[in-house]
Design a protein around this motif. Structure first.
Motif, PDB file in Angstrom:
ATOM      1  N   LEU A  73       0.894  -1.320  -0.078  1.00 36.43           N
ATOM      2  CA  LEU A  73       0.011   0.020  -0.083  1.00 36.43           C
ATOM      3  C   LEU A  73       0.920   1.329   0.015  1.00 36.43           C
ATOM      4  O   LEU A  73       0.510   2.105  -0.697  1.00 36.43           O
ATOM      5  CB  LEU A  73      -0.885  -0.013   1.282  1.00 36.43           C
ATOM      6  CG  LEU A  73      -2.005  -0.825   1.018  1.00 36.43           C
ATOM      7  CD1 LEU A  73      -2.994  -0.951   2.787  1.00 36.43           C
ATOM      8  CD2 LEU A  73      -3.019  -0.428   0.095  1.00 36.43           C
ATOM      9  N   ALA A  77       1.186   4.042  -3.066  1.00 34.10           N
ATOM     10  CA  ALA A  77       1.051   5.683  -2.792  1.00 34.10           C
ATOM     11  C   ALA A  77       2.229   6.382  -3.140  1.00 34.10           C
ATOM     12  O   ALA A  77       2.125   7.367  -3.934  1.00 34.10           O
ATOM     13  CB  ALA A  77       0.845   5.849  -1.407  1.00 34.10           C
ATOM     14  N   VAL A 164     -16.762   7.225   0.067  1.00 40.81           N
ATOM     15  CA  VAL A 164     -15.665   6.836  -0.698  1.00 40.81           C
ATOM     16  C   VAL A 164     -16.209   6.417  -1.974  1.00 40.81           C
ATOM     17  O   VAL A 164     -15.711   6.946  -2.786  1.00 40.81           O
ATOM     18  CB  VAL A 164     -14.884   5.673  -0.243  1.00 40.81           C
ATOM     19  CG1 VAL A 164     -13.828   4.996  -0.830  1.00 40.81           C
ATOM     20  CG2 VAL A 164     -14.503   5.931   1.197  1.00 40.81           C
ATOM     21  N   ARG A 187      -5.757  13.089  -3.773  1.00 42.30           N
ATOM     22  CA  ARG A 187      -5.819  12.197  -2.811  1.00 42.30           C
ATOM     23  C   ARG A 187      -6.694  11.120  -3.058  1.00 42.30           C
ATOM     24  O   ARG A 187      -6.361   9.572  -2.741  1.00 42.30           O
ATOM     25  CB  ARG A 187      -6.513  12.743  -1.429  1.00 42.30           C
ATOM     26  CG  ARG A 187      -6.590  11.845  -0.291  1.00 42.30           C
ATOM     27  CD  ARG A 187      -7.090  12.608   1.062  1.00 42.30           C
ATOM     28  NE  ARG A 187      -7.023  11.844   1.991  1.00 42.30           N
ATOM     29  CZ  ARG A 187      -7.723  12.072   3.256  1.00 42.30           C
ATOM     30  NH1 ARG A 187      -8.314  13.393   3.512  1.00 42.30           N
ATOM     31  NH2 ARG A 187      -7.758  11.346   4.291  1.00 42.30           N
ATOM     32  N   VAL A 188      -7.694  11.161  -3.863  1.00 41.37           N
ATOM     33  CA  VAL A 188      -8.625   9.993  -4.256  1.00 41.37           C
ATOM     34  C   VAL A 188      -7.584   9.080  -5.287  1.00 41.37           C
ATOM     35  O   VAL A 188      -7.678   7.750  -5.199  1.00 41.37           O
ATOM     36  CB  VAL A 188      -9.737  10.655  -5.036  1.00 41.37           C
ATOM     37  CG1 VAL A 188     -10.495   9.474  -5.773  1.00 41.37           C
ATOM     38  CG2 VAL A 188     -10.906  11.154  -3.996  1.00 41.37           C
ATOM     39  N   GLY A 191      -5.036   7.206  -3.452  1.00 37.96           N
ATOM     40  CA  GLY A 191      -5.511   6.110  -2.604  1.00 37.96           C
ATOM     41  C   GLY A 191      -6.068   5.015  -3.409  1.00 37.96           C
ATOM     42  O   GLY A 191      -5.857   4.070  -2.983  1.00 37.96           O
ATOM     43  N   THR A 192      -6.782   5.401  -4.761  1.00 35.44           N
ATOM     44  CA  THR A 192      -7.062   4.259  -5.513  1.00 35.44           C
ATOM     45  C   THR A 192      -6.109   3.641  -6.151  1.00 35.44           C
ATOM     46  O   THR A 192      -5.957   2.315  -6.157  1.00 35.44           O
ATOM     47  CB  THR A 192      -8.128   4.691  -6.450  1.00 35.44           C
ATOM     48  OG1 THR A 192      -7.448   5.721  -7.264  1.00 35.44           O
ATOM     49  CG2 THR A 192      -9.396   5.276  -5.790  1.00 35.44           C
ATOM     50  N   ALA A 194      -3.038   3.088  -4.521  1.00 32.48           N
ATOM     51  CA  ALA A 194      -2.394   2.234  -3.572  1.00 32.48           C
ATOM     52  C   ALA A 194      -3.250   1.029  -3.140  1.00 32.48           C
ATOM     53  O   ALA A 194      -2.907   0.076  -2.825  1.00 32.48           O
ATOM     54  CB  ALA A 194      -2.371   3.366  -2.127  1.00 32.48           C
ATOM     55  N   VAL A 195      -4.642   1.408  -3.415  1.00 33.61           N
ATOM     56  CA  VAL A 195      -5.341   0.127  -3.228  1.00 33.61           C
ATOM     57  C   VAL A 195      -5.331  -0.732  -4.252  1.00 33.61           C
ATOM     58  O   VAL A 195      -5.215  -1.934  -3.851  1.00 33.61           O
ATOM     59  CB  VAL A 195      -6.972   0.560  -2.880  1.00 33.61           C
ATOM     60  CG1 VAL A 195      -8.028  -0.471  -3.094  1.00 33.61           C
ATOM     61  CG2 VAL A 195      -7.195   1.643  -1.638  1.00 33.61           C
TER      62      VAL A 195
END
Length: 288
Positions: A73, A77, A164, A187-188, A191-192, A194-195
């Protein structure tokens, strides 16, 4: 007939994991429009992390997720923030070249650290079998199937959530409008991404038991993921999951009913046929 049921079962089990791999790429693409050509090499990284933890701490690959998941993760990021984001607005070929460069860097890093000899990650469930009638299934494949379905279900629920999921859908549909609605677009996206990479840590742990791993295997997983992504409709997550199963079943059918060489070609032949008759994807293109 037993061979047919055996092929269907094997294809369904491994295909669900292919679907999970493709969901990670689909999630990234749906938000940023980036096709990550280093996707399969991140799978390799996850599998080699499992191998390193087994060698150092004798950790079972499933237990090693406690460490590999947060690590992947963070890696996802960092890669998105400091490598992908600075060139994301440039020509699409720049992004393609960047992800290909990341793939080569990961492959050579793994080669330098672990060498080029095939390795394997043992597990306590590696030799266990599950039998339904005359159909024999390896326990790691059953675990991978159940985990993939569970993770896909969780992902679908999150993407439909009012917080989310709404932010992700808004960035996917119109990033500029989402920014005007005070959604932190960067940030979105980070985050996506990283996920999406985190899902590969889970997939790597699910694929590791009993599977020979090599630094060069990332390309195969990238190609399989791209096949499932295109067949599924790029942003249709249910279609992507179904496409992964189709790829897995066609691969299993080819390996059982054809020679090894022809069997490996079967998924690509199925891909060409489906694209010819349903270019919008197996279940149709998602409208977002």
């Amino acid at each position: 007939m037993d061979e047919l049921f055996q092929a269907l079962a094997q294809g369904l089990l491994i295909g669900s994991t292919y679907g999970l791999l493709a969901l990670g790429m689909g999630l990234i693409y749906s938000v940023s429009g980036i096709v990550n050509f280093s996707h399969g090499d991140f799978v390799s990284l996850g599998m080699y992390l499992c191998f390193a933890l087994f060698s150092a701490l004798a950790l079972d690959p499933y237990l090693s997720l406690v460490i590999t998941l947060p690590v992947m993760l963070i890696v996802g990021a960092v890669v998105c923030r400091y490598l992908i984001a600075p060139v994301a607005q440039a020509h699409s070929l720049m992004v393609v070249q960047l992800t290909l460069g990341i793939a080569l860097a990961l492959q050579n890093l793994i080669l330098m650290v672990f060498g080029g000899q095939p390795q394997r990650v043992p597990s306590v469930v590696e030799a266990k079998l599950v039998m339904i009638g005359n159909v024999v299934m390896r326990m790691p494949h059953v675990i991978a199937f159940l985990a993939s379905i569970a993770l896909a279900t969780v992902l679908f629920i999150v993407l439909r959530s009012p917080d989310v999921g709404r932010a992700i859908r808004a960035v996917h549909q119109n990033a500029r409008a989402a920014a005007l609605m005070r959604i932190d677009v960067d940030r979105v996206k980070i985050g996506t991404f990283a996920v999406g990479i985190g899902l590969l840590a889970i997939a790597g742990a699910l694929l590791s038991p009993g599977t020979p791993i090599m630094p060069s295997m990332g390309l195969r997983y990238t190609v399989i993921t791209l096949l499932a992504l295109v067949l599924g409709g790029m942003t249709n997550f249910l279609g992507i999951m179904v496409a992964g199963v189709v790829i897995g079943v066609s691969e299993a059918m080819g390996m059982i009913y054809l020679s090894d060489t022809l069997g490996m070609i079967m998924p690509y032949a199925v891909f060409v046929l489906i694209v010819l008759f349903r270019p919008e994807g197996i279940l149709g293109q998602s409208r977002g």
